[in-house]
Write an enzyme that holds these catalytic residues in place. Structure first.
Site, short mmCIF file in Angstrom:
data_model
loop_
_atom_site.label_atom_id
_atom_site.label_comp_id
_atom_site.label_asym_id
_atom_site.label_seq_id
_atom_site.Cartn_x
_atom_site.Cartn_y
_atom_site.Cartn_z
N ASP A 206 0.87 -1.17 0.00
CA ASP A 206 0.00 0.00 0.00
C ASP A 206 0.91 1.23 0.00
O ASP A 206 2.12 1.15 0.20
CB ASP A 206 -0.97 -0.03 1.19
CG ASP A 206 -2.21 0.84 0.92
OD1 ASP A 206 -2.13 1.72 0.02
OD2 ASP A 206 -3.23 0.67 1.59
C1 BGC Z 1 -5.14 3.16 -0.02
C2 BGC Z 1 -5.22 2.18 -1.16
C3 BGC Z 1 -5.06 2.92 -2.47
C4 BGC Z 1 -3.74 3.68 -2.46
C5 BGC Z 1 -3.48 4.46 -3.74
C6 BGC Z 1 -3.91 4.04 -0.10
O1 BGC Z 1 -4.00 5.03 0.83
O2 BGC Z 1 -5.16 2.47 1.21
O3 BGC Z 1 -6.46 1.51 -1.12
O4 BGC Z 1 -5.13 2.03 -3.53
O5 BGC Z 1 -3.75 4.60 -1.37
O6 BGC Z 1 -4.38 5.50 -3.85
#
Ligand code: BGC
Length: 744
Positions: free
Chosen positions: A311
């Site tokens: 993530d």
């Molecule tokens: C989120 C993810 C997301 C990523 C990119 C993160 O903060 O938890 O679900 O895909 O950001 O935007």
């Protein structure tokens, strides 16, 4: 800088910038000493007694030099060309320097490049790289283009219709390809362990079988457009406020039987291209540096052959230890992974281990044909009439009618005027401001939908958030009231940055007051309830005539809701999560501490175990008709590992209107040596019936899905004995029973 990214990451930008030096920040994990630390995750699956789970023979991306993935996993992921693809990867690996290889294992920076997050390929060799974009309800606003905003995941979960969800996945994939992306950062498929979770709206519900069915369908839809889907967030990411730091303890049974099966199906049934590790820790290790989760379970036990990405920003906690644990791609930059070439040079990690990680990334690019059929930018592929019509159909199908004392459907012949009231009546309320946010156009509010569909009925908007003399006069002059209340992006969601979990399961106090005040005026009233998950209703339910839960209904939501209220569409949505009488009926939701224990029970399984009825049970929803459950059949009545039995359910539409019934099958195993929840959902299917029509619904039940995880042997066990199969219209209305004997 893009507005949404700035908002989401502002507090962390400094950290990210600092971490971009080659110096790997301190990590809380040391793979060499922790690879067996996560309780209950060290099993190889080799002693499985036949549940159909993957055996232990395969390695995976991120494994460190075993026999490599099993052929059948490669065949499923890549098709008949898989051997040629592996050979091509071998050739590439032989030609690339370590620096070139590592450059293909992390994002190029915090900011999207040309509207997507980019992972480099290699021009000289014709390796395309990856272009990633959220997300769960459509093309992320990060792309800065208007796109179709679909109803949120929880709304789609309420359709209980995997075939419809497959269409949504394919439509979102077509739209993200049209902005040049080839990796969709969706579906969010964490269980709704507690309805206060701030990202409830992104997932499908509280039950592993239901979430698994919907996620598998979505992934199949996405990948049918050869876009790589991303099963996220692996695993147990169900708290928002402390998401970066919370450690979730899960015993082996809770992990394998409750929090992982839907992910396993994403891998083994839908052949998902990518998996995103979660921010949180599981059993003491952050998920990106968690060998038991990534290497042992995802890789060795499930035979996942795609790639694992972290993530964003705070989601990576190491370089060598992360690669060894099974993380392949650091996103969105190389804050940690940029140091890997030095680590190879210094002998901390072997180049073969880098190769093994990179192999999964390259395999995904080739198997999804990103080299020969890359996405093409095409503004005409977004917000198409087809996609808008699909969003509208999903909105219609997601409305869950939970109370109707005769007011609905609104009768155009007898109602002269309806008053539309409430803070959400005429606002665009499509979900949170986090990573799933979509820039869209042409949003239809509830008021606009009602006006459009009203025919001869006069629709009067009564603005204001409270009832003064003017509002009271307008409401009492009408024949019926549509009161639109609920939550919005100020109440829940990722956009609230470490404060996204809900404070309470109740409606905000001013809205409760509004309901009381409107109800006191004595006009027939339907409450339309918006929000990302269950909201308490029992304190005010009896004051109103009808309640329709509409979630965050997407760009054409107003039309969908109006169609159901006027009866141009039959209400067929069913609750994807239980609504309790009070929050105290559920297990505690601890979004403050940094250590939580999830345990085996939540949602309906918890309520059943405690003997506490739900106010509105899982799977519940009213129709404008009535359905009688007539008979159940089972064939065969005795079965063993690897077999599938068919439960046939005869139902009759006993009312005067068409109906779409969701027939649900729950299993009960009261005598099991590994004690189960009182009942578990294991199958569901829908049937359309005309008034008076009788039909038969076949439900397939894989016997292996009845296995339990033996924590002593770290293996699945299918216990011989009698299993009760209960069928009905919700977790609390199961009138038909059959007995299945599991043979030894
Ligand atoms: C989120 C993810 C997301 C990523 C990119 C993160 O903060 O938890 O679900 O895909 O950001 O935007």
């Amino acid at each position: 800088m893009h507005r949404a990214i700035a908002r989401r990451w502002a507090p962390l930008l400094l950290t990210a910038a600092t971490a971009c030096s080659d110096q790997a920040p301190a990590t809380n994990a040391d793979a060499s000493s922790t690879s067996t630390a996560a309780s209950g995750s060290t099993g190889t699956g080799g002693t499985s007694t036949g549940t159909g789970n993957a055996d232990s023979s395969g390695g995976s991306s991120g494994t460190t030099g075993d026999d490599g993935p099993a052929d059948d996993a490669l065949q499923r992921y890549c098709g008949d060309d898989h051997a040629a693809i592996e050979a091509r990867i071998d050739e590439w690996l032989a030609q690339l320097s370590v620096a070139d290889k590592v450059a293909m294992m992390h994002g190029t920076g915090l900011l999207p490049d040309g509207g997507t997050w980019h992972v480099l390929g290699n021009d000289a060799l014709g390796i395309p790289g990856l272009h990633m974009l959220d997300g769960p309800r459509g093309v992320s606003e990060v792309a800065s283009v208007p796109a179709t905003a679909f109803p949120v995941g929880m709304a789609r979960g309420a359709t209980w219709d995997p075939a419809l969800e497959r269409e949504v996945g394919a439509a979102i994939a077509r739209e993200i390809r049209s902005v040049g992306a080839d990796v969709l950062l969706a579906p969010t498929m964490n269980l709704l362990r507690h309805p206060r979770w701030g990202r409830a709206q992104e997932t499908y519900g509280e039950d592993t079988h239901h979430v698994g069915e919907m996620a598998v369908a979505f992934i199949e839809g996405v990948q049918s457009e050869h876009v790589i889907a991303t099963a996220k967030h692996f695993a147990a990411n169900s708290i928002e406020d402390t998401r970066f730091d919370v450690d979730v303890s899960l015993d082996e049974r809770s992990l394998h039987e409750v929090f992982l099966p839907h992910f396993r199906r994403a891998v083994q049934q839908a052949d998902v291209g990518a998996v995103m590790s979660a921010y949180n820790s599981v059993n003491g290790l952050h998920c990106d540096v968690n060998p038991p989760l990534l290497r042992d379970i995802l890789g060795d036990e499930w035979d996942f052959v795609g790639f694992v990405m972290s993530d964003w920003v705070e989601g990576t906690h190491g370089s060598v230890e992360a690669v060894r644990a099974g993380l392949d791609v650091e996103m969105p930059s190389g804050a940690h992974f940029a140091s890997l070439p030095d680590a190879v040079a210094g002998g901390q990690i072997a180049e073969a281990e880098i190769d093994e990680s990179l192999r999964g990334i390259l395999r995904a690019q080739l198997c999804f044909a990103l080299d020969t059929d890359p996405p093409v930018v095409d503004p005409d592929a977004r917000l198409t009439e087809d996609h808008l019509a699909l969003a509208e159909e999903v909105a219609r199908r997601s409305v869950v009618l939970v109370r109707n004392e005769g007011l609905l459907p609104l009768d155009r012949t007898s109602l002269g005027e309806i008053a539309v009231v409430g803070p959400l009546a005429d606002v665009e309320n499509l979900g949170d401001d986090g990573s799933s946010q979509v820039d869209t156009a042409g949003v239809v509010t509830v008021l606009e939908g009602l006006v459009d569909r009203a025919g001869p009925v006069t629709v009067t908007h009564v603005p204001g958030d409270s009832i003064g003399a003017e509002q009271a006069a307008a409401i009492t002059a009408a024949d019926a009231v549509v009161l639109v209340v609920g939550l919005d992006a100020d109440d829940e969601g990722e956009g609230l940055i470490a404060a996204g979990d809900r404070e309470s399961l109740a409606l905000p106090a001013d809205q409760l007051q509004l309901i009381h005040d409107v109800a006191a005026l004595g006009r027939p009233t339907v409450v339309v309830l918006e929000g990302g998950g269950p909201i308490l209703v029992s304190d005010w339910m009896a004051e109103v005539d009808a309640i329709a839960i509409a979630w965050y209904p997407g760009v054409r939501g107003g039309y969908g809701i109006a169609d159901v209220l006027f009866g141009d569409a039959e209400p067929s949505g069913r609750l994807p999560a239980s609504v309790p009488f009070a929050e105290a009926d559920l297990p505690p939701f601890d979004n403050v501490s940094l250590a939580v224990d999830y345990g085996y029970l939540h949602g309906y399984r918890w309520l059943d175990a405690m003997g506490t009825p739900a106010a509105l049970p899982l799977g519940f929803g009213l129709s404008y008709s009535t359905v009688r459950y007539d008979a159940i059949g089972l064939e065969p009545t005795t079965a063993g590992a690897g077999e599938t039995v068919t439960v046939t359910v005869t139902v009759t539409n006993t009312g005067a209107r068409p109906v779409r019934e969701t027939v649900q099958l729950y299993v009960e195993m009261p005598g099991a040596t590994l004690p189960r929840a009182p009942r578990d959902l294991r199958a569901f299917a829908q049937i359309d019936l005309a008034p008076g029509e009788r039909g038969v619904v076949p439900l397939q039940l894989a016997v292996d899905s009845l296995a339990g995880r033996d924590p002593e042997r770290h293996a699945w066990v299918l216990e011989p004995g009698v299993v009760q199969l209960k069928v009905g219209s919700s977790a609390a209305q199961l009138d038909l029973i059959a007995q299945l004997t599991i043979s030894p």
